[in-house]
Every structure is written in C-alpha cells, then in structure tokens.
Design an enzyme around this catalytic site. Structure first.
Site, PDB file in Angstrom:
ATOM      1  N   CYS A 181      -4.784   2.510  -3.591  1.00  0.00           N
ATOM      2  CA  CYS A 181      -3.470   2.912  -3.041  1.00  0.00           C
ATOM      3  C   CYS A 181      -2.407   1.869  -3.347  1.00  0.00           C
ATOM      4  O   CYS A 181      -1.520   1.594  -2.530  1.00  0.00           O
ATOM      5  CB  CYS A 181      -3.542   3.191  -1.543  1.00  0.00           C
ATOM      6  SG  CYS A 181      -4.629   4.539  -1.124  1.00  0.00           S
ATOM      7  N   HIS A 192       0.870  -1.180   0.000  1.00  0.00           N
ATOM      8  CA  HIS A 192       0.000   0.000   0.000  1.00  0.00           C
ATOM      9  C   HIS A 192       0.908   1.232   0.000  1.00  0.00           C
ATOM     10  O   HIS A 192       2.020   1.189   0.532  1.00  0.00           O
ATOM     11  CB  HIS A 192      -0.834  -0.054   1.282  1.00  0.00           C
ATOM     12  CG  HIS A 192      -1.916   0.965   1.398  1.00  0.00           C
ATOM     13  ND1 HIS A 192      -1.674   2.255   1.788  1.00  0.00           N
ATOM     14  CD2 HIS A 192      -3.255   0.874   1.208  1.00  0.00           C
ATOM     15  CE1 HIS A 192      -2.819   2.916   1.827  1.00  0.00           C
ATOM     16  NE2 HIS A 192      -3.798   2.104   1.486  1.00  0.00           N
ATOM     17  N   GLN A 234      -4.667  -5.043   7.248  1.00  0.00           N
ATOM     18  CA  GLN A 234      -5.729  -5.938   6.768  1.00  0.00           C
ATOM     19  C   GLN A 234      -5.728  -7.269   7.502  1.00  0.00           C
ATOM     20  O   GLN A 234      -6.420  -8.203   7.073  1.00  0.00           O
ATOM     21  CB  GLN A 234      -5.570  -6.189   5.254  1.00  0.00           C
ATOM     22  CG  GLN A 234      -5.699  -4.948   4.402  1.00  0.00           C
ATOM     23  CD  GLN A 234      -7.096  -4.322   4.446  1.00  0.00           C
ATOM     24  OE1 GLN A 234      -8.059  -4.931   4.931  1.00  0.00           O
ATOM     25  NE2 GLN A 234      -7.218  -3.099   3.971  1.00  0.00           N
ATOM     26  N   LYS A 255     -10.286  -0.353  10.761  1.00  0.00           N
ATOM     27  CA  LYS A 255     -10.446  -1.516   9.890  1.00  0.00           C
ATOM     28  C   LYS A 255     -10.801  -2.770  10.682  1.00  0.00           C
ATOM     29  O   LYS A 255     -10.785  -3.881  10.155  1.00  0.00           O
ATOM     30  CB  LYS A 255      -9.154  -1.750   9.090  1.00  0.00           C
ATOM     31  CG  LYS A 255      -8.891  -0.644   8.058  1.00  0.00           C
ATOM     32  CD  LYS A 255      -7.672  -0.971   7.237  1.00  0.00           C
ATOM     33  CE  LYS A 255      -7.141   0.214   6.465  1.00  0.00           C
ATOM     34  NZ  LYS A 255      -7.949   0.561   5.297  1.00  0.00           N
ATOM     35  N   ASP A 268       2.999  -4.546   8.073  1.00  0.00           N
ATOM     36  CA  ASP A 268       1.800  -3.732   7.872  1.00  0.00           C
ATOM     37  C   ASP A 268       0.613  -4.678   8.080  1.00  0.00           C
ATOM     38  O   ASP A 268       0.290  -5.493   7.215  1.00  0.00           O
ATOM     39  CB  ASP A 268       1.810  -3.150   6.459  1.00  0.00           C
ATOM     40  CG  ASP A 268       0.517  -2.415   6.133  1.00  0.00           C
ATOM     41  OD1 ASP A 268      -0.467  -2.537   6.889  1.00  0.00           O
ATOM     42  OD2 ASP A 268       0.481  -1.732   5.092  1.00  0.00           O
TER      43      ASP A 268
END
Ligand code: PLP
Length: 412
Positions: free
Chosen positions: A370, A129, A209, A232, A206
């Site tokens: 993104c 991203h 998600q 999220k 990261d």
C-alpha cells in the site's frame, strides 16, 4: 550492571501465550514475520472476547437491563483505557473506529469538509500508506484543495531540509506517518507537530505502526489527531480509534448519521451528541473495544520500552545477516528504526521470493505494501518485507536467512 528493560523479560514465556505460533504451514513450523500487516493475538485477548460473548453480550447505551449496563460499562471502560494508553487528556477525545483507515477518513470528511477550502494545502509525505493518501486526494477533489509532499531521501528518511519551503501558511493540515510500514523509518513526530503549529496548521499522525511498538503520548507529541488500528497491536480486527483534541472534535460536524449519535430527531432534522458519540453512529464494535483494552493491558504488562528494545535488536540482527546474502538491497535507514525490514533480491521478484518462503513455513509479505508512490520513487515493483514483534526470535531470523540463501541459489 544496569539491566535494560528487555533483558528482564522472559520472551520465551511470552511467546507461549500466543497459541497460533504453534501452527504449521506447508508442513513446517510457522514463522510469522508479517506483523506490520497484522499481529497475532495472545490468549488474554482471545479470552476477553470469549468472556464478553459468554457473559455480557448486549447492545450499549440503549437497554435498561443488566446485560446492557454491563456491556456499556465495559465499552466505556475500554475507551478510558485507550485514552490513558495514549496519554489523552480525557476519554472524550477518543472516538472508536474500525481502524486507522476509518479514523483518517473521519477527519477528511468531518474536519476537512468544514475547514478545508479551494486553494488550501494538505501536506503529506512520499512515504504515506494509501490510507493516509487516498482520503486526502478525495478531499482535494471535493474542495479544490491542493496536495503537497515532503520528499523521501534515498536512505528512507524525510528530506526535512525542505520542510520550511513546504510548510507554508497555506497548509491547513500536515498528515504523516509515525513509523513507515515499508521502510521502518521513525519520523520525529514532536518536532514536525511543533513546526506545523508554528504556521497554524493542524497535524494528524498515522500511528498504525507505532502505538503497539513504542511509547506514544499524544500530549507530549503535541498532535491534533492520531489514528491507529487495534489489530496491529495484539487486538482484534475491526477496531481502532481516532484521538482528536477536545476543542477540535467539538468544532466538527458529524460524518455518519444514525442511531447513538443523536440527541433528538424529528422527521425533518436532528441534533447531535457531543464528541466522541457524535462520531459513533450505529452499534459499535463492542467486543472489539473490549478486546483492544485487553491487548493494551497485555502490552503494558510487558512495557513498550522493553518491546521496542527487543524488536530493534531483532531488526538489527536481521539487517546484518540479510546484508551477507548475494544481490541484496535493504531499504530504509540503518540507525534507530522500527522492526520492519524491506528488501529486494536481484535474483527474484518479491512475489516469487515470498511464495518460495511460504512453501517453507515462513510468512513474509511481498508487494507494494500500500505504498505504490514510494515503490515507484525507488524504481521497484515492490519489496519483500519481514516485520517483527516481541514474540519473534533470532532463531527464526536464522531460519529466514537459510531460506533466502536457498532462494538466491534456486532463482539464479
Ligand atoms: N497506515 C499504515 C502506516 C499502515 O501500515 C496501515 C496498514 O498496513 C494502515 C495505515 C492501514 O491500517 P488499517 O488497514 O488497519 O486501517
């Protein structure tokens, strides 16, 4: 017979706890499939925010009065809750931030500014991203460091057979996503961290998600940093966190200066608190942290293994039926994957398809997500993305397929 976790859960009752799912869009019952962008919030989280503002609101760590003590206690309890949720060794390893983007920027400035020099390499992947790409480009421009990328295969997995030649002793940091927000790919985090450690590189995951979707334990993964966003995973916007291993956070200078992060200040210079406070200048998002802890309580009551099983079933169901539509290309791996399904339809541009769906009450996302370099790699202007969460149903997917079938006729 042994029942899997997701079969013991009353998913319909859970869905009822999300007031927004009763909304209509353009006169149709809302179908919300944009969960990778942000998830909806259950009543428990909305109530926690309301309770805080109605009963406990004050600034933290400052006032010697009852409300300030209550706000401080609730804020610090939230830090412990998040640390426990991530399997951190201590709450001191948990810095509250605005979210994934700010967490990664914190590492790029505070850690990168001290430890990354000209000629060093930051290793990333082609599926990152922009949040896990642009901060490193800026760091490289400031320091003369170089960026290197693990390629993505046609099926959306990482070309890990190339890792040995990329992960050399010049690599100072290997920063990569746990679950791809465009492809749904789940990367083998523990293995990647272990291979980075073997060459003396630090790791940043990261987890935007993943933390709300599958079990994540930072000690089992063996990462040095992990970044995520509360919004999220059923939490409020504007709150997230950075996990950093204690010894590494200790070695880092501050990045933002201001109140809360100092021990003493003269006109000329200041001394700074220990982590995590050293990295939390100014009044934090107190309500956000409390809402995030409520979101974690909510998710843990359902259980991440059950959520993962449920969402994986939705993704598999969607992929099976999408594949039956004319001129359809589905991105990402076909095996174990996150509940994110990106696709392109020959007949329509992703923006047109997404607008067509919106007119019928279906919230998809169309565009580059993104992930501009990844889209360029696949030769696509963008994709349409359906991303699911535990309150979604197969009936909603059936409706999506009907809408997309109509779109295929309409645009061709
Ligand atoms: N990383 C990934 C993989 C994401 O999907 C996102 C958001 O879509 C981000 C980072 C950025 O998250 P935020 O905008 O909450 O900081």
């Amino acid at each position: 017979m042994h029942q899997v976790a997701s079969e013991r859960t009353d998913w319909n009752a859970i869905r009822e706890e999300f007031p927004i799912l009763r909304e209509h869009a353009h006169g149709h019952p809302l179908i919300y499939f944009d969960n990778a962008a942000t998830t909806q919030k259950p009543r428990a989280v909305i109530d926690a925010l309301r309770h805080y503002y109605e009963h406990d609101n004050a600034n933290v760590h400052r006032g010697l009065h009852e409300l300030s003590a209550r706000a401080t206690e609730a804020y610090e309890r939230s830090r412990q809750r998040v640390a426990q949720y991530l399997g951190a060794a201590s709450a001191d390893e948990l810095v509250f931030t605005r979210g994934t983007t700010e967490s990664i920027n914190l590492v790029a400035y505070a850690w990168g500014g001290k430890f990354v020099h000209a000629g060093d390499v930051i290793l990333l992947t082609e599926m990152e991203h922009h949040s896990n790409l642009v901060p490193w480009q800026l760091l490289a421009a400031r320091t003369g460091a170089r960026l290197r990328f693990v390629p993505v295969n046609e099926d959306g997995t990482l070309a890990l057979e190339q890792l040995d030649s990329l992960l050399t002793s010049e690599v100072k940091l290997f920063a990569f996503t746990h679950v791809s927000n465009s492809l749904g790919t789940i990367n083998p985090v523990a293995d990647l961290c272990q291979r980075a450690r073997a060459v003396g590189a630090r790791t940043l995951v990261d987890a935007a998600q993943s933390v709300g979707h599958l079990p994540v334990n930072v000690q089992e993964l063996g990462c040095d940093f992990l970044a995520f966003s509360g919004h999220k995973m059923c939490g409020p916007t504007g709150i997230g966190a950075l996990y950093g291993r204690a010894a590494i956070l200790d070695s880092m200078p501050p990045w933002h200066g201001g109140g809360e992060m100092i021990v003493s200040v003269t006109l000329e210079k200041s001394t700074f608190k220990k982590p995590p406070y050293r990295f939390e200048a100014g009044t934090p998002n107190i309500a956000g942290a409390i809402g995030l802890a409520a979101a974690i309580d909510y998710i843990e009551r359902i259980g991440r293994p059950a959520i993962f099983e449920h969402d994986a079933r939705l993704a598999a169901y969607a992929m099976e039926h999408l594949a039956e539509l004319p001129g359809m290309r589905i991105l990402g791996p076909s095996g174990r994957r996150g509940a994110i399904v990106g696709f392109v339809m020959d007949a329509a541009h992703p923006h047109d398809l997404t607008t067509f769906a919106d007119q019928r009450g279906l919230a998809l996302r169309g565009g580059h997500h993104c992930n501009q370099p990844l889209m360029r790699k696949f030769g696509l202007p963008g994709t349409t993305r359906a991303s699911f969460y535990f309150y979604n149903t197969t009936a909603e997917i059936d409706r999506m397929i009907d809408i997309l079938r109509d779109a295929a006729r309409f645009f061709s």
